[in-house]
Design a protein around this motif. Sequence first.
Motif, mmCIF file in Angstrom:
data_model
loop_
_atom_site.group_PDB
_atom_site.id
_atom_site.type_symbol
_atom_site.label_atom_id
_atom_site.label_comp_id
_atom_site.label_asym_id
_atom_site.label_seq_id
_atom_site.Cartn_x
_atom_site.Cartn_y
_atom_site.Cartn_z
ATOM 1 N N THR B 24 45.346 -8.234 -4.182
ATOM 2 C CA THR B 24 44.892 -6.841 -4.066
ATOM 3 C C THR B 24 45.879 -5.914 -4.766
ATOM 4 O O THR B 24 45.487 -4.922 -5.372
ATOM 5 N N MET B 25 47.149 -6.249 -4.653
ATOM 6 C CA MET B 25 48.139 -5.432 -5.348
ATOM 7 C C MET B 25 47.901 -5.480 -6.850
ATOM 8 O O MET B 25 47.991 -4.463 -7.541
ATOM 9 N N VAL B 26 47.598 -6.682 -7.336
ATOM 10 C CA VAL B 26 47.298 -6.833 -8.764
ATOM 11 C C VAL B 26 46.083 -5.978 -9.123
ATOM 12 O O VAL B 26 46.083 -5.239 -10.114
ATOM 13 N N GLN B 27 45.058 -6.088 -8.275
ATOM 14 C CA GLN B 27 43.823 -5.344 -8.540
ATOM 15 C C GLN B 27 44.071 -3.841 -8.560
ATOM 16 O O GLN B 27 43.498 -3.109 -9.353
ATOM 17 N N ALA B 28 44.968 -3.414 -7.666
ATOM 18 C CA ALA B 28 45.254 -1.981 -7.610
ATOM 19 C C ALA B 28 45.991 -1.527 -8.861
ATOM 20 O O ALA B 28 45.750 -0.439 -9.381
ATOM 21 N N ALA B 29 46.886 -2.369 -9.322
ATOM 22 C CA ALA B 29 47.729 -1.952 -10.444
ATOM 23 C C ALA B 29 47.090 -2.212 -11.803
ATOM 24 O O ALA B 29 47.574 -1.698 -12.816
ATOM 25 N N ALA B 30 46.018 -2.999 -11.810
ATOM 26 C CA ALA B 30 45.460 -3.464 -13.083
ATOM 27 C C ALA B 30 45.250 -2.390 -14.157
ATOM 28 O O ALA B 30 45.718 -2.552 -15.275
ATOM 29 N N PRO B 31 44.541 -1.299 -13.825
ATOM 30 C CA PRO B 31 44.287 -0.329 -14.904
ATOM 31 C C PRO B 31 45.570 0.234 -15.508
ATOM 32 O O PRO B 31 45.679 0.374 -16.715
ATOM 33 N N SER B 34 47.548 -2.413 -17.424
ATOM 34 C CA SER B 34 46.950 -2.752 -18.706
ATOM 35 C C SER B 34 47.217 -1.663 -19.730
ATOM 36 O O SER B 34 47.370 -1.927 -20.917
ATOM 37 N N GLY B 35 47.301 -0.423 -19.248
ATOM 38 C CA GLY B 35 47.652 0.656 -20.160
ATOM 39 C C GLY B 35 49.072 0.492 -20.655
ATOM 40 O O GLY B 35 49.374 0.599 -21.844
ATOM 41 N N ARG B 36 49.966 0.202 -19.692
ATOM 42 C CA ARG B 36 51.368 0.046 -20.020
ATOM 43 C C ARG B 36 51.595 -1.092 -20.998
ATOM 44 O O ARG B 36 52.326 -0.980 -21.981
ATOM 45 N N LEU B 37 50.981 -2.237 -20.671
ATOM 46 C CA LEU B 37 51.230 -3.439 -21.472
ATOM 47 C C LEU B 37 50.247 -3.566 -22.626
ATOM 48 O O LEU B 37 50.241 -4.566 -23.321
ATOM 49 N N GLN B 38 49.422 -2.546 -22.802
ATOM 50 C CA GLN B 38 48.458 -2.559 -23.905
ATOM 51 C C GLN B 38 47.622 -3.821 -23.890
ATOM 52 O O GLN B 38 47.428 -4.455 -24.929
ATOM 53 N N SER B 39 47.136 -4.193 -22.711
ATOM 54 C CA SER B 39 46.359 -5.428 -22.647
ATOM 55 C C SER B 39 45.027 -5.161 -21.957
ATOM 56 O O SER B 39 44.960 -5.073 -20.736
ATOM 57 N N PRO B 40 43.948 -5.013 -22.717
ATOM 58 C CA PRO B 40 42.644 -4.724 -22.120
ATOM 59 C C PRO B 40 42.204 -5.808 -21.139
ATOM 60 O O PRO B 40 41.547 -5.530 -20.147
ATOM 61 N N ALA B 41 42.576 -7.031 -21.435
ATOM 62 C CA ALA B 41 42.154 -8.146 -20.568
ATOM 63 C C ALA B 41 42.670 -7.945 -19.160
ATOM 64 O O ALA B 41 42.011 -8.297 -18.185
ATOM 65 N N LEU B 42 43.848 -7.332 -19.057
ATOM 66 C CA LEU B 42 44.444 -7.123 -17.741
ATOM 67 C C LEU B 42 43.566 -6.193 -16.896
ATOM 68 O O LEU B 42 43.429 -6.355 -15.704
ATOM 69 N N ALA B 43 42.953 -5.218 -17.576
ATOM 70 C CA ALA B 43 42.098 -4.294 -16.830
ATOM 71 C C ALA B 43 40.915 -5.046 -16.226
ATOM 72 O O ALA B 43 40.519 -4.805 -15.095
ATOM 73 N N ARG B 44 40.381 -5.958 -16.986
ATOM 74 C CA ARG B 44 39.216 -6.694 -16.493
ATOM 75 C C ARG B 44 39.590 -7.673 -15.392
ATOM 76 O O ARG B 44 38.730 -8.129 -14.647
ATOM 77 N N SER B 45 40.892 -7.977 -15.303
ATOM 78 C CA SER B 45 41.306 -8.949 -14.283
ATOM 79 C C SER B 45 40.991 -8.424 -12.896
ATOM 80 O O SER B 45 40.848 -9.203 -11.950
ATOM 81 N N GLY B 46 40.877 -7.119 -12.754
ATOM 82 C CA GLY B 46 40.547 -6.563 -11.453
ATOM 83 C C GLY B 46 39.241 -7.121 -10.917
ATOM 84 O O GLY B 46 39.078 -7.343 -9.717
ATOM 85 N N VAL B 47 38.312 -7.366 -11.832
ATOM 86 C CA VAL B 47 37.011 -7.890 -11.415
ATOM 87 C C VAL B 47 37.166 -9.279 -10.800
ATOM 88 O O VAL B 47 36.690 -9.558 -9.695
ATOM 89 N N MET B 48 37.862 -10.134 -11.553
ATOM 90 C CA MET B 48 38.060 -11.493 -11.044
ATOM 91 C C MET B 48 38.848 -11.453 -9.746
ATOM 92 O O MET B 48 38.551 -12.176 -8.783
ATOM 93 N N ALA B 49 39.828 -10.562 -9.706
ATOM 94 C CA ALA B 49 40.645 -10.467 -8.497
ATOM 95 C C ALA B 49 39.774 -10.128 -7.298
ATOM 96 O O ALA B 49 39.953 -10.687 -6.215
ATOM 97 N N SER B 50 38.823 -9.222 -7.494
ATOM 98 C CA SER B 50 38.015 -8.809 -6.340
ATOM 99 C C SER B 50 37.194 -9.972 -5.804
ATOM 100 O O SER B 50 37.021 -10.110 -4.596
ATOM 101 N N TYR B 51 36.706 -10.848 -6.710
ATOM 102 C CA TYR B 51 35.941 -12.003 -6.227
ATOM 103 C C TYR B 51 36.835 -12.940 -5.422
ATOM 104 O O TYR B 51 36.491 -13.395 -4.338
ATOM 105 N N ILE B 52 38.026 -13.200 -5.984
ATOM 106 C CA ILE B 52 38.916 -14.157 -5.325
ATOM 107 C C ILE B 52 39.400 -13.595 -3.995
ATOM 108 O O ILE B 52 39.512 -14.310 -2.995
ATOM 109 N N VAL B 53 39.665 -12.300 -3.960
ATOM 110 C CA VAL B 53 40.093 -11.693 -2.701
ATOM 111 C C VAL B 53 39.028 -11.899 -1.638
ATOM 112 O O VAL B 53 39.324 -12.257 -0.494
ATOM 113 N N LEU B 54 37.769 -11.721 -2.018
ATOM 114 C CA LEU B 54 36.694 -11.911 -1.043
ATOM 115 C C LEU B 54 36.685 -13.342 -0.531
ATOM 116 O O LEU B 54 36.568 -13.598 0.670
ATOM 117 N N ILE B 55 36.817 -14.295 -1.474
ATOM 118 C CA ILE B 55 36.816 -15.699 -1.058
ATOM 119 C C ILE B 55 37.969 -15.970 -0.101
ATOM 120 O O ILE B 55 37.802 -16.609 0.941
#
Lengths: 172, 665, 161
Positions: B24-31, B34-55
Amino acid sequence: MMRNVWWVIFPVLILLFGLLAYGLTTNPKHIPSPLIGKPFPALQGKDLNGTDVTLGVVDGKPTIVNVWASWCGACRTEHNVLLRGARRYGDSISLVAINYKDELPNARRWLSSLGDPYQWSFHDLSGRAGLELGVYGVPETFFINKQGIIVEKISAPLTDEMLANGVALMSK
Amino acid sequence: MQGFIDNYLIEFGHLAAFTALILTMVQAAAPWLSGRLQSPALARSGVMASYIVLILMTIGGATLIHAFVTSDFTVKYVASHSNTELPLLYKVTALWGGHEGSLYLWAWILSAFTAILAIQGKRLFPLRLPVMLSVQACLLLGFLGLILFLSNPFDRLLPGAIEGSDLNPLLQDPGMAFHPPMLYFGYVGFSIPFAFAMTAMLTRWETTLWIGLIRRWTLFAWTMLTVGIMLGGWWAYYELGWGGYWAWDPVENASFMPWLLGTALVHSITVQENRRMLQSWNLFLAITTFSLSLLGTFLVRSGVLSSVHAFAVDPGRGVYILLFMVTVLVVAFGLFIAKGRVESEKEAITSLASREMLFVFNNVLFSVLCLSVLIATLYPLALDALGEKITIGVPYFNSVMIPLFFLVIFLMGIAPATPWRQVNLARLWSRLWLPTVLGFSALIAMYVWDSQAHWFAFVGTGLVAFVLFAMLVDFIRNARRRAKQQSVNILSAWLQLVKRNRRYYGGMFVHLGILVIAIGMIGSGIFRSEQVVLMAKGDVIEIGGEKLRFDGVKQFRKDNYIALQGQFALLGTDFVIQPERRKYPVQEAPTTESGIHSNWARDVYVVIGEIVGGRYSVHAYVNPLVEWIWYGGFIIVFGIGWSFSQGLRDKRIRTPAALSQGKMA
Amino acid sequence: MNKNIKNILTSVLLLSISSLVFSAGISEDPLERKVLDIAAKLRCTVCQNQPVAESNSDLAKDMRAAIKEKLQQGQSEKEIIQFFVDRFGDYVLLSPPKTGNGLVVWLFPPILLLFTFFAVVMIMRSRSAKAEITPPSALSKADQERIRRARNESNKSGEDE
């Protein structure tokens, strides 16, 4: 319009949070007594030995009336405070009690095993005397000055400090 | 191997919950990362994180339920809320029977809704989804922090207890078992509009573009909250033995406040969709409704207010929740003030006498209602700070709130008849004169029937009649017009209308449900009969037009309790009303079960008390029309369902929100 | 089968006889009703938000007994309630008194309602004053005619939202 809303919303929020934070520190069960400053009602009855007694100012001295019961755990914690108090203040004050909604044998046994600091204990089996005094839990303690006015009511187990403060107040 | 699993399964669940916290911490910090590290993929990681958190949260919950079902008393929470004799259903629902478990349920629901939001968002608003998930993650983080560090249901009790302390008997009941989940679906459901509002303010997202998307979420949350509140009221009615269903208790108020603002939000969204205005109201309502959900959580669990419902007092947790709530509110309102007015309204209210204006009044009225309840709930605390103590109880709330509700009902009657933009008073009167006359007639009829009744009865009846007939007139008028247009008979016109305009008529059904509830409350609130008598076997009492004969008691043992059951023959029927006094040996807390005979016209309600000198103390009530309250609840749920089912291939004019999205929400 | 029928008939007979003898139409003791009416206005001070009429706590029972005694002595409802207020404070009243600090909370909702109502009307008025629709005289005759006709149409048909 948003500038105006600023002035309304933030003070409201601050007030709300302050109130709630304060709320965490209070005990919702404590009730301040309206009897403070009023004369102690003269209630007549019998003590634990069957002798007729009257609650109020005893022997013309500032009087402490303590409400206790043998079934009350917290009364035990304050009992030593009262024993000490009885010794310390000795003849300058009177110390009596109301035995609240208690069976005589239990009350007598309690006093004989733990010590009896009181001149006598008014036996209030029905709880009516307590009701007359706004008692809503045990232990409670009333501090009455020489003129018969209630100067303080404590609705919690006494500590030495509370006792000292009460005595000071009623001796003024 | 089995022993290993038994011992460590719960720890596995605990670990899963902890991992969820990290993710959840990752999901919170993702946007921002990703801006800081210039990595768009990191922003999308929030989506995957939310699924795994639910599981992970599900795994944690499953291990807890497993611990309950297998009566694993090495888990402290299970030991304090369960018992081997407890029926299976209640072993499962005991999960939310205490503070720690119910918080976990809250958090689980939040993670589930976040995952659903992610699925929805990938399709509809992929660019803003990371920020939205981040908002949700911050909320979830707050709860998981509280759960895992201050209120942990996974705590062990080693060595395990021989037997558990049993679930509070009051909770061993179907109504009470499902009341918390329904409520939490409502509270958590309102986090979605909140997330949308926050995202909109953070990313400059025009309200018109997303307001349609939260309509269903808001309706869903509102419905769940309504069902939860009604379940609570229904349970209080048949379980607590005082013949009532709402006591304006602080915890009840805590659930009612978000409901009030949620109702305003539901209506306000409709205005925005149709007339593209009230953006600021919607942002404000979205933020405040959820804030009240959080406030409710605080009030119930912190011991700040004295209430029959409150969880065990713990100021430590109270401090945490308070700080969490302060943070959320300061950030949310700060954003609102800074950025809430970025977009200008597309339309303006041109006339004070128009339906738009009525909706504004609606928002105002519900906000006033909500603020009044809040002030009344907190005022005793405020005075306490000044050294004074007062009680604000049922008589106050009834005297003050009911007239305000009368205003709401009045609005309900005139708003559908009032056109948008500008009202033509002559035309308005032509639609409303008949309902007004009939409303007054109903008022007078009620007065004639019982002139001694409280004035609420007269005004209430008059208003309900007014609105009922206003709705009927509206319906007939529309049906007639359609019948003429489409050259069909009026019956088909009716059916077509209702089928084609599900949103509108779903809403009308909900209003109808509210009216039915109002009728039930007027009947049972004002015309109730009550008697307290000592009865010996064979005695008959007459109450509210019914006769009851006491036929003695039966005693028996069942499940995990011993019962004393009174037998009260309802004369004139074959029915025997059987109130009980139950003793649960483990918890030692006796409960009373009321005996009730219900029909649509009245409830006969009996409570058996203690035996005094050979006779039993009996408390009997007759509550006219009380079942209409629950009927109204069903009508409301039906209406919402109807409204929800508005098809995607709708032939009506699409709203601007949908147009910009290219889809209908 | 015979035995069962005999048993049932006997029971019915006995029950009817006993119900004739014992079925007394009784009603509530008016004194008890008065006690409960007064108790319904008082708050049980050791309970969480319950009226004295509904609570089963010891204190509530004592309070009800005291109310009964006082009613039997002939005291009025006002005197009895005052008795409790003198000893427990305003806290024992289920609703705040309409004086002093209590009055604030009674007046708050209606005043708030009136205030926000007028505030909203004021704000909306000032806003709508700014957003004026183009006055009709600025339009051509043909356009005015079209507008008039369209207005009539929409007034007659079209479904309301």
